[in-house]
Design a protein around this motif. Sequence first.
Motif, short mmCIF file in Angstrom:
data_model
loop_
_atom_site.label_atom_id
_atom_site.label_comp_id
_atom_site.label_asym_id
_atom_site.label_seq_id
_atom_site.Cartn_x
_atom_site.Cartn_y
_atom_site.Cartn_z
N LYS A 37 31.07 44.09 44.84
CA LYS A 37 29.99 44.76 45.41
C LYS A 37 29.08 45.89 44.51
N ALA A 38 29.87 46.55 43.70
CA ALA A 38 29.28 47.55 42.85
C ALA A 38 28.42 46.91 41.85
N CYS A 39 28.94 45.68 41.38
CA CYS A 39 28.26 44.91 40.23
C CYS A 39 27.04 44.38 40.85
N LEU A 40 27.06 43.94 41.98
CA LEU A 40 25.73 43.31 42.74
C LEU A 40 24.92 44.58 42.94
N ILE A 62 34.39 46.07 32.25
CA ILE A 62 34.93 46.42 33.52
C ILE A 62 36.09 45.32 33.94
N GLY A 63 37.36 45.63 33.99
CA GLY A 63 38.49 44.59 34.33
C GLY A 63 38.77 44.61 35.82
N ALA A 64 38.57 43.57 36.43
CA ALA A 64 38.88 43.59 37.95
C ALA A 64 40.22 42.85 38.15
N ASP A 65 41.16 42.67 37.17
CA ASP A 65 42.46 42.07 37.13
C ASP A 65 43.58 43.04 37.36
N GLY A 66 43.25 44.15 37.69
CA GLY A 66 44.45 45.24 38.07
C GLY A 66 44.94 46.04 36.81
N LEU A 77 32.81 50.19 51.99
CA LEU A 77 31.46 50.01 52.27
C LEU A 77 31.24 48.56 52.45
N GLY A 78 30.35 48.23 53.33
CA GLY A 78 29.96 46.72 53.54
C GLY A 78 28.68 46.29 52.75
N LEU A 79 28.48 45.04 52.58
CA LEU A 79 27.28 44.67 51.55
C LEU A 79 27.11 43.28 51.88
#
Length: 113
Positions: A3-6, A59-63, A88-90
Amino acid sequence: LFKACLLLGVQVFFGTEFVASQPTTQCGTPSWEVHCHLANSNHPGPTAPSVLPGVSILIGADGTHGSVARAHCLQLVEAGNLRKEAALGLVANYSNRQTHAEKNMRPFSLARQ
């Protein structure tokens, strides 16, 4: 993270794995050169190139034990003050390019939430 990337207008490549990165300089400005591998060819959206030059932020989103964290020797730092109420909802709308992968996807309204 997605969501932050978008919200920030970041280009996201689905079905791509991080391989390595190295610092470089482009036009006198420090940046990163990121090497990628296409892990899954059946995905919506653009296909990532094997090398992404001029990357400002990685940015890594794999933990915390993922490939990006291991490649840069990052350690786990726990934050105990996160609350579920602060979520946060998007809603994001994508352009349909009528690719084979996009035509085979289930509509979000029918997917489990």
